[in-house]
Every structure is written in C-alpha cells, then in structure tokens.
Design an enzyme around this catalytic site. Structure first.
Site, PDB file in Angstrom:
ATOM      1  N   ALA A  91       0.836  -1.203   0.000  1.00 23.54           N
ATOM      2  CA  ALA A  91       0.000   0.000   0.000  1.00 23.54           C
ATOM      3  C   ALA A  91       0.866   1.246   0.000  1.00 23.54           C
ATOM      4  O   ALA A  91       2.062   1.199   0.341  1.00 23.54           O
ATOM      5  CB  ALA A  91      -0.930   0.000   1.219  1.00 23.54           C
ATOM      6  N   ASP A  92       0.256   2.354  -0.375  1.00 25.88           N
ATOM      7  CA  ASP A  92       0.938   3.641  -0.327  1.00 25.88           C
ATOM      8  C   ASP A  92      -0.108   4.707  -0.049  1.00 25.88           C
ATOM      9  O   ASP A  92      -1.246   4.613  -0.521  1.00 25.88           O
ATOM     10  CB  ASP A  92       1.652   3.931  -1.648  1.00 25.88           C
ATOM     11  CG  ASP A  92       2.544   5.150  -1.549  1.00 25.88           C
ATOM     12  OD1 ASP A  92       3.490   5.128  -0.732  1.00 25.88           O
ATOM     13  OD2 ASP A  92       2.313   6.138  -2.272  1.00 25.88           O
ATOM     14  N   THR A  93       0.265   5.704   0.723  1.00 26.70           N
ATOM     15  CA  THR A  93      -0.650   6.795   1.067  1.00 26.70           C
ATOM     16  C   THR A  93      -0.020   8.127   0.684  1.00 26.70           C
ATOM     17  O   THR A  93       1.152   8.365   0.979  1.00 26.70           O
ATOM     18  CB  THR A  93      -0.980   6.787   2.573  1.00 26.70           C
ATOM     19  OG1 THR A  93      -1.621   5.555   2.918  1.00 26.70           O
ATOM     20  CG2 THR A  93      -1.899   7.941   2.939  1.00 26.70           C
ATOM     21  N   SER A 128      -3.542   3.738  -1.911  1.00 25.99           N
ATOM     22  CA  SER A 128      -3.627   2.690  -2.919  1.00 25.99           C
ATOM     23  C   SER A 128      -3.251   1.361  -2.279  1.00 25.99           C
ATOM     24  O   SER A 128      -2.454   1.307  -1.335  1.00 25.99           O
ATOM     25  CB  SER A 128      -2.694   2.988  -4.093  1.00 25.99           C
ATOM     26  OG  SER A 128      -1.335   3.038  -3.662  1.00 25.99           O
TER      27      SER A 128
END
Length: 213
Positions: A91-93, A128
């Site tokens: 994930a990435d924020t 994501s």
C-alpha cells in the site's frame, strides 16, 4: 464523491495460507492484525516512480493523476519473487493539497508549514492497495476528503505541540489523523482508515466477501 476506484485487475484469487504485508508501517500492521501477516519491508524509489507516472498521466485531472501514480508505487512494492500459497499486500498513502503532493516533510519547519496550510480548506488523502499472488493482481485506490476548520489563534499551541511531540516526519502530509487535535478537522468525507493508511473494510471484502454472480 466515489471513494473506491479500481485501477488494475487480472486472474482469480484462490486459497492462500499466509499473508505477507510488504510494509514496515506499524499502523498498517495493526490494521491487518486479523490476518496475522508476516512482515517484509521493501524499498522502492518512490520519487522516481512518482515523477515517471505523473508525466504518463499528465492529461488526467490532478487527483486522478496522483491516485494512479500512487497505485503504481503500491504495485512496485509487490514486484518481488512471489511464492505460491502467499497473498502479498502492499500500500501507499499520499496527501494532496492545492494540486500538490505532500510527501513526508524533510524537517519540522516543513511539517508545520504543511499542517498550517490545511486550515480553512479541503485536502485529499489517497491510499492505494495492491493485493497479489502468483496468479492474481488487484490494485485499487481509496479517497477521503478532509475539511479543516478555519484557523484561529486559539489553535496555535495545539499546532506547535503536535509538530513538537507527535513525530510528523515519518508521515505523508505531516500528520496522522488518529493523533490530531480533534479541534482541527471539521469533516471527513470517506473512510477514516483510508486516512490512517489502509481501507481495511474494502481489503477484507475483496478477500473474503462472497462474489456476486
């Protein structure tokens, strides 16, 4: 506002015996504790990926452009030697404000500037997620909009205290929503856990909810 958007998908999810969280984030680890994940930290050149895909998606509106770029960062984190029987989650924020991506601040001065810039307007947080096995890929992103209150002098000490005490340097956009003074945020549109760093309900539904014919 649509808050969950599919980005890329292929294959069918089959049974898995182990979950691998490709992140050292303690927040994501806690949110996925119900899966008892194995933790495997990965390093990718996020800024190089960001520069490339922001150019690739240059014709999109800024939010969509940045969100799709965020998805590519999550995908890149899962580009490792995959093992059968394991589900990999990455994930990435990112935080978006005034058509800019706010990454982790380089110092406390920048952190304070970022935090003060949110008052009196709205900004977006995008997380994501990439769910991947040897035969399956599902990449999507979730969006939340945060409306901050108009700034007033009575909040100054709370701002300075947050920057001084809450270690904002390891957080995109210089804050963690669960740590913020509750006087700062007027309204959140979207899932709180998107802002924290992982839309857990959406992840769980994609993994375990019965599929409609």
């Amino acid at each position: 506002m649509k808050t969950v958007i599919d980005y890329e998908k292929y294959g069918e999810l089959t049974a898995f015996s182990q979950v691998v969280l490709l992140s050292n984030s303690p927040r994501r680890r806690d949110l996925l504790s119900f899966l008892n994940p194995e933790i495997a930290g990965v390093e990718v050149d996020e800024r190089a990926i960001e520069d490339h895909y922001m150019a690739v998606y240059a014709k999109e509106d800024f939010l969509t452009r940045a969100a799709k770029t965020c998805c590519e960062i999550s995908k890149a984190k899962s580009d490792k030697l995959l093992e059968d029987g394991k589900l990999y989650i990455s994930a990435d924020t990112i935080v978006l404000s005034d058509d800019k991506i706010f990454n982790k601040p380089k110092d406390l001065s920048e952190a304070e500037t970022m935090l003060r810039s949110y008052f009196g307007k709205s900004h977006y947080v995008v997380t994501s997620v990439c769910l991947r096995t040897t035969t399956y890929l599902d990449v999507f992103y979730a969006v939340a909009r945060l409306d901050f209150v108009d700034y007033y002098d009575g909040l100054d000490e709370a701002v300075q205290s947050y920057v001084r005490d809450k270690r904002p340097l390891d957080k995109s956009g210089a804050y963690g929503i669960q740590e913020l003074d509750p006087r700062f945020v007027k309204e959140i549109h979207g899932n709180l856990y998107t802002v924290i760093g992982l839309p857990v309900a959406e992840v769980s539904a994609r993994l375990f909810a019965p599929k409609t014919p």
